[in-house]
Design a protein around this motif. Structure first.
Motif, PDB file in Angstrom:
ATOM      1  N   GLU A   1      21.134 -13.876   8.998  1.00 42.73           N
ATOM      2  CA  GLU A   1      21.986 -14.400  10.077  1.00 42.73           C
ATOM      3  C   GLU A   1      22.664 -13.284  10.874  1.00 42.73           C
ATOM      4  N   MET A   2      22.843 -12.127  10.214  1.00 44.72           N
ATOM      5  CA  MET A   2      23.477 -11.004  10.909  1.00 44.72           C
ATOM      6  C   MET A   2      22.644 -10.566  12.118  1.00 44.72           C
ATOM      7  N   LEU A   3      21.352 -10.845  12.076  1.00 49.42           N
ATOM      8  CA  LEU A   3      20.477 -10.436  13.179  1.00 49.42           C
ATOM      9  C   LEU A   3      20.702 -11.275  14.437  1.00 49.42           C
ATOM     10  N   ARG A   4      21.559 -12.290  14.346  1.00 49.61           N
ATOM     11  CA  ARG A   4      21.916 -13.024  15.568  1.00 49.61           C
ATOM     12  C   ARG A   4      22.916 -12.259  16.430  1.00 49.61           C
ATOM     13  N   CYS A   5      23.536 -11.248  15.848  1.00 53.91           N
ATOM     14  CA  CYS A   5      24.653 -10.536  16.500  1.00 53.91           C
ATOM     15  C   CYS A   5      24.283 -10.052  17.906  1.00 53.91           C
ATOM     16  N   ILE A   6      25.143 -10.355  18.881  1.00 55.12           N
ATOM     17  CA  ILE A   6      24.906  -9.860  20.248  1.00 55.12           C
ATOM     18  C   ILE A   6      25.863  -8.714  20.604  1.00 55.12           C
ATOM     19  N   ARG A   7      26.505  -8.126  19.576  1.00 53.02           N
ATOM     20  CA  ARG A   7      27.318  -6.912  19.763  1.00 53.02           C
ATOM     21  C   ARG A   7      28.454  -7.089  20.776  1.00 53.02           C
ATOM     22  N   CYS A   8      29.176  -8.189  20.642  1.00 49.03           N
ATOM     23  CA  CYS A   8      30.258  -8.448  21.591  1.00 49.03           C
ATOM     24  C   CYS A   8      31.567  -7.808  21.148  1.00 49.03           C
ATOM     25  N   ALA A   9      31.686  -7.529  19.849  1.00 45.75           N
ATOM     26  CA  ALA A   9      32.882  -6.892  19.281  1.00 45.75           C
ATOM     27  C   ALA A   9      34.058  -7.834  19.079  1.00 45.75           C
ATOM     28  N   ALA A  10      33.878  -9.131  19.333  1.00 43.47           N
ATOM     29  CA  ALA A  10      35.006 -10.048  19.115  1.00 43.47           C
ATOM     30  C   ALA A  10      35.480  -9.997  17.662  1.00 43.47           C
ATOM     31  N   CYS A  11      34.532  -9.852  16.727  1.00 44.21           N
ATOM     32  CA  CYS A  11      34.936  -9.864  15.313  1.00 44.21           C
ATOM     33  C   CYS A  11      35.867  -8.703  14.989  1.00 44.21           C
ATOM     34  N   MET A  12      35.579  -7.512  15.524  1.00 44.51           N
ATOM     35  CA  MET A  12      36.477  -6.384  15.213  1.00 44.51           C
ATOM     36  C   MET A  12      37.783  -6.491  16.002  1.00 44.51           C
TER      37      MET A  12
ATOM     38  N   PRO B   1      34.050  -6.225  11.014  1.00 44.14           N
ATOM     39  CA  PRO B   1      33.307  -7.183  10.191  1.00 44.14           C
ATOM     40  C   PRO B   1      31.785  -7.092  10.384  1.00 44.14           C
ATOM     41  N   MET B   2      31.325  -6.944  11.638  1.00 46.87           N
ATOM     42  CA  MET B   2      29.867  -6.868  11.812  1.00 46.87           C
ATOM     43  C   MET B   2      29.313  -5.608  11.151  1.00 46.87           C
ATOM     44  N   GLY B   3      30.100  -4.529  11.177  1.00 48.95           N
ATOM     45  CA  GLY B   3      29.670  -3.296  10.519  1.00 48.95           C
ATOM     46  C   GLY B   3      29.672  -3.429   9.006  1.00 48.95           C
TER      47      GLY B   3
ATOM     48  N   CYS C   1      33.154 -15.537  16.503  1.00 46.40           N
ATOM     49  CA  CYS C   1      31.793 -15.022  16.719  1.00 46.40           C
ATOM     50  C   CYS C   1      31.003 -15.986  17.613  1.00 46.40           C
ATOM     51  N   PRO C   2      30.493 -15.488  18.746  1.00 46.80           N
ATOM     52  CA  PRO C   2      29.835 -16.380  19.701  1.00 46.80           C
ATOM     53  C   PRO C   2      28.533 -16.975  19.181  1.00 46.80           C
ATOM     54  N   VAL C   3      27.939 -16.356  18.162  1.00 50.25           N
ATOM     55  CA  VAL C   3      26.703 -16.916  17.612  1.00 50.25           C
ATOM     56  C   VAL C   3      26.925 -17.404  16.176  1.00 50.25           C
ATOM     57  N   LYS C   4      28.197 -17.617  15.849  1.00 50.83           N
ATOM     58  CA  LYS C   4      28.589 -18.268  14.595  1.00 50.83           C
ATOM     59  C   LYS C   4      27.978 -17.629  13.345  1.00 50.83           C
ATOM     60  N   ILE C   5      28.057 -16.330  13.252  1.00 49.00           N
ATOM     61  CA  ILE C   5      27.593 -15.661  12.038  1.00 49.00           C
ATOM     62  C   ILE C   5      28.669 -15.843  10.962  1.00 49.00           C
ATOM     63  N   PRO C   6      28.282 -16.345   9.794  1.00 41.07           N
ATOM     64  CA  PRO C   6      29.276 -16.545   8.736  1.00 41.07           C
ATOM     65  C   PRO C   6      29.643 -15.215   8.090  1.00 41.07           C
ATOM     66  N   LEU C   7      30.400 -14.399   8.814  1.00 43.10           N
ATOM     67  CA  LEU C   7      30.640 -13.016   8.380  1.00 43.10           C
ATOM     68  C   LEU C   7      31.291 -12.915   6.998  1.00 43.10           C
ATOM     69  N   PRO C   8      32.391 -13.648   6.725  1.00 40.75           N
ATOM     70  CA  PRO C   8      33.009 -13.501   5.403  1.00 40.75           C
ATOM     71  C   PRO C   8      32.051 -13.857   4.271  1.00 40.75           C
TER      72      PRO C   8
HETATM   73  S1  SF4 Z   1      31.586 -11.434  16.827  1.00 38.50           S
HETATM   74 FE1  SF4 Z   1      29.538 -11.954  16.102  1.00 38.50          FE
HETATM   75  S2  SF4 Z   1      28.171 -11.417  17.792  1.00 38.50           S
HETATM   76 FE2  SF4 Z   1      30.131 -10.412  18.201  1.00 38.50          FE
HETATM   77  S3  SF4 Z   1      29.875  -8.349  17.315  1.00 38.50           S
HETATM   78 FE3  SF4 Z   1      30.843  -9.615  15.751  1.00 38.50          FE
HETATM   79  S4  SF4 Z   1      29.112 -10.404  14.543  1.00 38.50           S
HETATM   80 FE4  SF4 Z   1      28.265  -9.618  16.446  1.00 38.50          FE
END
Ligand code: SF4
Lengths: 235, 475
Positions: free
Chosen positions: B311-322, B343-345, B375-382
């Protein structure tokens, strides 16, 4: 070979071999029909409101718009804008037949050359292909008549846009390209470069505080030609 | 090359907490992103629906990734470009160098690219006598300082205005030393003027790619400054660096994701420049590169397919999580010790460089759930971090003290009902302890576990799960 290694690692992960023919055909069908997803309601409004939404969004993003009734008014609008900004009446013009046909001689002060932009050009006048009301975005595809350098090298970019070319959503603008462009060399409709431009360039890299005028144009001005009777504001 | 300091995460955190300049920068920058995102989301009523759509587009693509990559490559070639498939960072560096050499390149301008950081292109080019010039404003100062980005969309997140002024004075020695920077804009103008000649002189331009489009064989960059466009338009050769998960099927798919990206990242409705590049200069064109290359990087990602980390491969690198992470908010990005922070890192880094080196990162979480909620693509990061913790636990890489803490935690986590009860019970205690300060430095009962982490004080309204459930009910 890296390609084979990557593809087989992916297939291993997906626990299958290459896709069977029927599934490939299904995916090819999805590519050919390129279905739209949800389109936000904000741009699904009558034409006059769509154009008004476009103008509002351009201004929200620090661009400016001058509306003129007819194409013949464009040279005057360009001259007036440059004078108001205290800029010399000199620019590089996109070598587009529509722009060449404008009555520039009405404003003999204006000096221009039709070509690609150079680093020394301070002002460019570009031909707007289409625009998107949803976010006040210009669609500027490259072709011999619309060099990309006009969008990035000058400090001030003026875009001449016809109101009939303002679409509601991005998807409609893509369909214009699909319908109108066919490249003999690639067999596809995509120009080499398509810029979606929303306002003048900016950066927030210094303390996350927005400053206008990064590497691209510091000013973005749109001369909007009201060629679409259905899109005129209700009077 | 980014030196990996992830194993020293705890020491890095201690250093970050003691760094007054960093704490000042973090304090200033944090609020800006959060507020702008919230406002942009509020302006688009369909945002939540679009998140589901974004997730589904990415899931569909990943389930057919082999097909879409092959289609993408075929269409790049049809448009006169070249795709270089690269399994490893080393392959990608070699591919870039080879293209630059063939072009006889002396200088290379660069747009912002995290893949470039990941594979260490700059050092490699320099070692072979080619000068790379970063042109994104943030990347430019990072290169002057010989540092690495501390944030995936705001590389100089850790710097204050004073740092910019001091570095510009130090490096631009041909300008009057006593010149005055009245406003931030003066700093920007100096960089603009400096970089103009570099753009014009470069032989090759290297950019990243936010998306690759299978339908058309295009690479897409999203920027505000316009440096990416200058980089890819003016030199004779354009190289786009992209990892394999960047591909999406069609322009419509990319468009839906673009509606999410800028809003989640900078809180803009749309970035200033969203540019689609397809092949090389066409007959009759007056500008544009004569060669177009896509360096397509795997570097461990294909192994994530089919795993609990897919699921991490959905990441679009928006940085909202950090931007929303309480841990990132006090440590900054460098503490994470490699290219991708926050979190994405914490999820991606162990996948790419190994859990033996980055095993601490998934522990750098308070499990407050904010990252997942934005997360805009709803990655269950935790949850995905939890998988790493479990793996690390199984491999006995964790220090004994942490193992005990995690053992208890895992027991709870596998019993969601119990976990919720326990956190609800704990919330009362935590609120008392924080006394409105907003963060903790230590907690009773969890001593060893919270040391080196900053736990957010519970917000009024109960646990995230409770608040989320309430939100879902429309409360
Ligand atoms: S919020 Fe989601 S899509 Fe954006 S950088 Fe973090 S993991 Fe990637």
């Amino acid at each position: 070979m890296s390609k084979d290694a990557i593809l087989s690692a992916i297939r291993r992960g997906l626990k299958r071999g290459p896709l069977p023919a029927d599934q490939r055909a299904m995916l090819d069908g999805r590519l050919a029909t390129h279905p739209r997803h949800l389109i936000p309601a904000r741009s699904r409004v009558p034409r006059p409101e769509q154009v008004a939404l476009f103008v509002r969004n351009v201004e929200k993003e620090f661009g400016s718009v001058a509306r003129v009734a007819e194409a013949k008014d464009v040279p005057g609008a360009v001259a007036d804008y440059l004078a108001a900004q205290n800029l010399a009446p000199r620019f590089v013009l996109a070598p587009h037949p529509d722009l060449a046909a404008l009555p520039w001689s009405d404003r003999p002060m204006l000096e221009f050359e039709a070509r690609r932009a150079q680093a020394t050009d301070l002002v460019s006048v570009q031909h707007g292909y289409a625009a998107i009301a949803e976010t006040g975005t210009l669609m500027l595809p490259s072709d011999p008549a619309r060099p990309t350098t006009l969008n990035i090298l000058a400090e001030t970019e003026i875009v001449v846009l016809r109101a009939s070319r303002i679409a509601g959503a991005y998807e409609e603008a893509w369909d214009l390209l699909r319908a109108e462009r066919q490249d003999a060399t690639t067999g596809g409709f995509m120009p080499r470069n398509v810029m979606l431009v929303t306002g003048p360039s900016r950066s927030a890299d210094i303390e996350q505080t927005l400053e206008l005028g990064a590497h691209g144009p510091r000013r973005l001005h749109i001369v909007l030609v009201d060629d679409d009777p259905a899109a005129l504001p209700a009077s | 090359m980014v030196q990996i300091t992830s194993p020293a995460f705890k020491q890095n955190v201690a250093r970050a907490l003691a760094d007054a300049g960093l704490q000042k920068a973090l304090g200033k920058a944090k609020g800006a992103f959060l507020q702008r995102r919230a406002e942009a989301v509020a302006r688009l009523p369909e945002f939540e629906q679009l998140r589901n759509i974004g997730r589904d587009i990415k899931n569909h693509t990943l389930a057919n990734l082999d097909f879409y990559l092959e289609t993408f490559a075929a269409n790049v070639e049809r448009a006169g470009g070249t795709v270089h498939w690269c399994s490893t960072a080393e392959d990608a560096r070699a591919a870039v160098l080879e293209i630059c050499r063939k072009a006889g390149a002396r200088t290379v301008t660069k747009g912002k690219s995290m893949i470039s950081e990941e594979i260490g292109v700059n050092d490699h080019l320099e070692k072979h006598g080619i000068t790379p010039v970063e042109t994104d404003l943030g990347e430019y100062i990072i290169q002057l300082r010989k540092e690495h980005p501390s944030h995936i969309i705001a590389p100089a997140f850790h710097l204050n205005r004073e740092d910019w002024e001091a570095d510009f004075r130090r490096m631009h020695t041909d300008l009057p030393a006593d010149r005055v920077f009245n406003e931030r804009r003066d700093i920007l103008t100096e960089a603009r003027t400096r970089l103009r000649d570099r753009f014009l002189a470069a032989d090759v331009g290297i950019t990243g790619a936010n998306f690759l489009i299978a339908e058309t064989g295009s690479s897409v960059i999203v920027t505000n400054e316009g440096n990416g466009d200058l980089t890819q338009t003016l030199p004779r050769v354009h190289i786009a660096l992209a990892s394999i998960e960047k591909v999406v099927p069609t322009l419509e798919d990319a468009t839906s994701l673009l509606r999410l990206l800028a809003r989640s990242a900078t809180g803009q409705d749309f970035s200033v420049y969203t540019t689609f590049s397809t092949g090389a200069r066409r007959p009759g064109d007056l500008d544009g590169p004569e060669e177009y290359h896509v360096v397509l990087l795997d570097n461990g990602r294909s192994n994530m397919i089919g795993s609990e980390f897919q699921e991490m491969l959905r990441c679009i690198r928006c940085a909202a999580c950090m931007n929303h992470c309480p841990v990132y908010g006090v440590t900054g990005g460098h503490a994470y010790g490699w290219v991708y922070p926050g979190p994405m890192g914490a999820v991606l880094t162990p996948s790419l460089i190994g859990v033996d080196k980055a095993g601490h990162l998934p522990n750098a979480s308070t499990f407050c759930g904010k990252c997942e909620s934005v997360c805009p693509v709803k990655i269950p990061l935790p949850n995905t971090m939890r998988h790493w913790r479990e793996r690390e636990f199984e491999r006995h890489l964790t220090p004994a003290a942490m193992r005990r803490g995690l053992g208890l935690w895992a027991w709870f986590a596998k019993r969601p009902g119990m976990y919720r009860m326990a956190t609800r019970a704990a919330i009362g205690t935590l609120s008392l302890l924080a006394r409105g300060k907003g963060a903790f430095r230590s907690l009773p009962l969890a001593g060893g576990w919270t040391k080196g982490r900053d736990l957010p004080a519970p917000e009024p309204g109960g646990t995230f799960m409770a608040r989320y459930a309430k939100m879902q009910r429309g409360g």
